[in-house]
Write an enzyme that holds these catalytic residues in place. Structure first.
Site, PDB file in Angstrom:
ATOM      1  N   PRO A  17      -9.440  -5.394  -1.962  1.00 36.99           N
ATOM      2  CA  PRO A  17      -8.076  -5.328  -2.044  1.00 36.99           C
ATOM      3  C   PRO A  17      -7.567  -4.331  -2.958  1.00 36.99           C
ATOM      4  CG  PRO A  17      -8.916  -7.179  -3.174  1.00 36.99           C
ATOM      5  CD  PRO A  17     -10.134  -6.527  -2.421  1.00 36.99           C
ATOM      6  N   VAL A  18      -6.746  -3.314  -2.826  1.00 31.93           N
ATOM      7  CA  VAL A  18      -5.906  -2.639  -4.073  1.00 31.93           C
ATOM      8  C   VAL A  18      -4.648  -3.066  -4.304  1.00 31.93           C
ATOM      9  CG1 VAL A  18      -5.339  -0.342  -4.483  1.00 31.93           C
ATOM     10  CG2 VAL A  18      -7.476  -0.659  -3.101  1.00 31.93           C
TER      11      VAL A  18
END
Length: 76
Positions: A17-18
């Protein structure tokens, strides 16, 4: 430490996840540090992903480059 059973064999890119945060300048380094620590903790707990996979990008945007309701934020 091996990954938990639910993550074994899962491609790392699926777990990466960013989080991208855009905000006006002015927060202290301590505030940013606290934010990324807490956001990372919540992300790991919620998405059940490895701590090392969580990336956070903070972008500071000046008030004269941000508008809301047809007005630049720098103009009130």
């Amino acid at each position: 430490m091996p990954p938990p059973p639910h993550l074994r064999g899962v491609n790392e890119s699926v777990n990466m996840p960013v989080l991208r945060l855009e905000m006006h300048p002015g927060r202290t380094l301590e505030q940013k540090r606290a934010f990324v620590q807490e956001a990372t903790r919540v992300t790991v707990d919620t998405l059940q992903c490895p701590l090392e996979s969580v990336e956070i990008v903070i972008t500071e945007i000046s008030r004269d480059a941000w508008a809301k309701g047809g007005k630049l934020r720098s103009e009130g």
